[in-house]
Design an enzyme around this catalytic site. Structure first.
Site, PDB file in Angstrom:
ATOM      1  N   GLY A  11     -25.762 -36.194-102.606  1.00 39.85           N
ATOM      2  CA  GLY A  11     -24.597 -36.890-102.096  1.00 39.85           C
ATOM      3  C   GLY A  11     -23.979 -38.016-103.297  1.00 39.85           C
ATOM      4  CD  GLU A  36     -36.059 -43.062-109.506  1.00 37.55           C
ATOM      5  OE1 GLU A  36     -35.934 -44.291-109.091  1.00 37.55           O
ATOM      6  OE2 GLU A  36     -35.601 -42.083-108.976  1.00 37.55           O
ATOM      7  CG  ASP A  65     -32.811 -46.456-110.194  1.00 41.98           C
ATOM      8  OD1 ASP A  65     -33.098 -45.541-109.613  1.00 41.98           O
ATOM      9  OD2 ASP A  65     -33.391 -47.471-110.402  1.00 41.98           O
ATOM     10  CG  ASP A 142     -24.318 -43.853 -97.102  1.00 42.46           C
ATOM     11  OD1 ASP A 142     -24.492 -45.092 -97.336  1.00 42.46           O
ATOM     12  OD2 ASP A 142     -23.852 -42.899 -97.574  1.00 42.46           O
ATOM     13  CG  HIS A 167     -23.781 -49.240-103.888  1.00 43.08           C
ATOM     14  ND1 HIS A 167     -23.193 -48.820-102.889  1.00 43.08           N
ATOM     15  CD2 HIS A 167     -24.877 -48.367-104.104  1.00 43.08           C
ATOM     16  CE1 HIS A 167     -23.713 -47.703-102.226  1.00 43.08           C
ATOM     17  NE2 HIS A 167     -24.827 -47.624-103.171  1.00 43.08           N
TER      18      HIS A 167
HETATM   19  P1  IMP Z   1     -32.522 -43.677-106.296  1.00 43.25           P
HETATM   20  O1  IMP Z   1     -31.158 -44.428-106.909  1.00 43.25           O
HETATM   21  O2  IMP Z   1     -32.109 -42.280-106.284  1.00 43.25           O
HETATM   22  O3  IMP Z   1     -33.861 -44.342-106.631  1.00 43.25           O
HETATM   23  O4  IMP Z   1     -32.161 -44.022-104.639  1.00 43.25           O
HETATM   24  C1  IMP Z   1     -32.398 -44.940-104.142  1.00 43.25           C
HETATM   25  C2  IMP Z   1     -32.812 -44.917-102.478  1.00 43.25           C
HETATM   26  O5  IMP Z   1     -31.663 -45.477-101.984  1.00 43.25           O
HETATM   27  C3  IMP Z   1     -32.510 -43.549-102.071  1.00 43.25           C
HETATM   28  O6  IMP Z   1     -33.437 -43.382-100.928  1.00 43.25           O
HETATM   29  C4  IMP Z   1     -31.077 -43.333-101.758  1.00 43.25           C
HETATM   30  O7  IMP Z   1     -30.980 -42.228-100.523  1.00 43.25           O
HETATM   31  C5  IMP Z   1     -30.863 -44.588-101.528  1.00 43.25           C
HETATM   32  N1  IMP Z   1     -29.533 -44.859-101.588  1.00 43.25           N
HETATM   33  C6  IMP Z   1     -28.966 -44.932-102.955  1.00 43.25           C
HETATM   34  N2  IMP Z   1     -27.728 -44.935-102.928  1.00 43.25           N
HETATM   35  C7  IMP Z   1     -27.167 -45.029-101.576  1.00 43.25           C
HETATM   36  C8  IMP Z   1     -25.864 -45.024-101.024  1.00 43.25           C
HETATM   37  O8  IMP Z   1     -24.673 -45.027-101.682  1.00 43.25           O
HETATM   38  N3  IMP Z   1     -25.809 -45.031 -99.608  1.00 43.25           N
HETATM   39  C9  IMP Z   1     -27.181 -44.934 -99.089  1.00 43.25           C
HETATM   40  N4  IMP Z   1     -28.331 -45.066 -99.663  1.00 43.25           N
HETATM   41  C10 IMP Z   1     -28.432 -44.798-101.051  1.00 43.25           C
END
Ligand code: IMP
Length: 185
Positions: A11, A36, A65, A142, A167
């Site tokens: 994604g 992480e 991140d 989302d 973001h």
């Molecule tokens: P990380 O950046 O991979 O540590 O993701 C953190 C968590 O937030 C993950 O479970 C992602 O699915 C969620 N996340 C990160 N970015 C988004 C976004 O743009 N939309 C929805 N969920 C997000």
């Protein structure tokens, strides 16, 4: 120009690809996992990951991140968003907020680029958590997030629409502005 994006999240890759398409920059995925760490900020998590990866990846790369910060939960899940998503998912967040009238939340993204030095770019989007999930697009949280000024969740938007306000879109904009100034691509 080509940019390596270290992530296992398709994604995120789709969003970065779409974003940079307009600038003639090709984003390709480097599917590698990295540690992480538990830290108080996304910046610290990203910095540690980049330093760890810099010893294992040839050439420049970037990573992202991100986290969802819910006001009524004191900013939780924040830096723990990935773990929370894997364990209780967005239904868990909806349960934690059951009966809560303050639905305010924001997403934050830290894009970290390594070219021998670390460069951090951040973006945020503020909005609210819905009462029920809506939409099938996007990923992660989302379906339960509606950005300010909109009625649709991120999961009801196209990638382009999400990128314009999200973001990650905001962090990528700062990153691409920096690239334009510094690499004159
Ligand atoms: P990380 O950046 O991979 O540590 O993701 C953190 C968590 O937030 C993950 O479970 C992602 O699915 C969620 N996340 C990160 N970015 C988004 C976004 O743009 N939309 C929805 N969920 C997000």
């Amino acid at each position: 120009m080509e940019l390596a994006f270290v992530t296992s999240n398709p994604g995120k890759v789709e969003e970065a690809r779409r974003y940079f398409e307009g600038f003639g920059v090709r984003v390709y995925q480097l599917k590698m996992s990295y540690p992480e760490i538990q830290a108080d900020t996304l910046e610290e998590v990203a910095k540690y990951a980049v330093e760890w990866l810099s010893e294992r990846v040839e050439g420049p790369f970037f990573l992202d991140d991100s986290g969802l910060f819910v006001e009524a939960l004191g900013g939780f899940p924040g830096v723990y968003s990935a773990y929370v998503y894997r364990t209780i998912g967005y239904w868990g967040i909806l349960k934690l907020l059951a009966g809560e009238s303050n639905r305010r939340a924001f997403f934050k993204s830290v894009v970290a680029y390594w070219d021998g030095k670390l460069h951090l770019f951040t973006g945020e989007v503020h909005g609210r958590i819905t009462n029920e999930p809506r939409g099938t697009g996007g990923f992660g949280f989302d379906p339960i997030f509606v950005p300010d000024g909109f009625d649709k969740t991120f999961a009801e938007m196209t990638t382009e629409e999400k990128n314009e306000i999200s973001h990650r879109g905001n962090a990528l904009r700062a990153f691409s502005n920096w690239l334009k100034e510094n690499l004159k691509y």
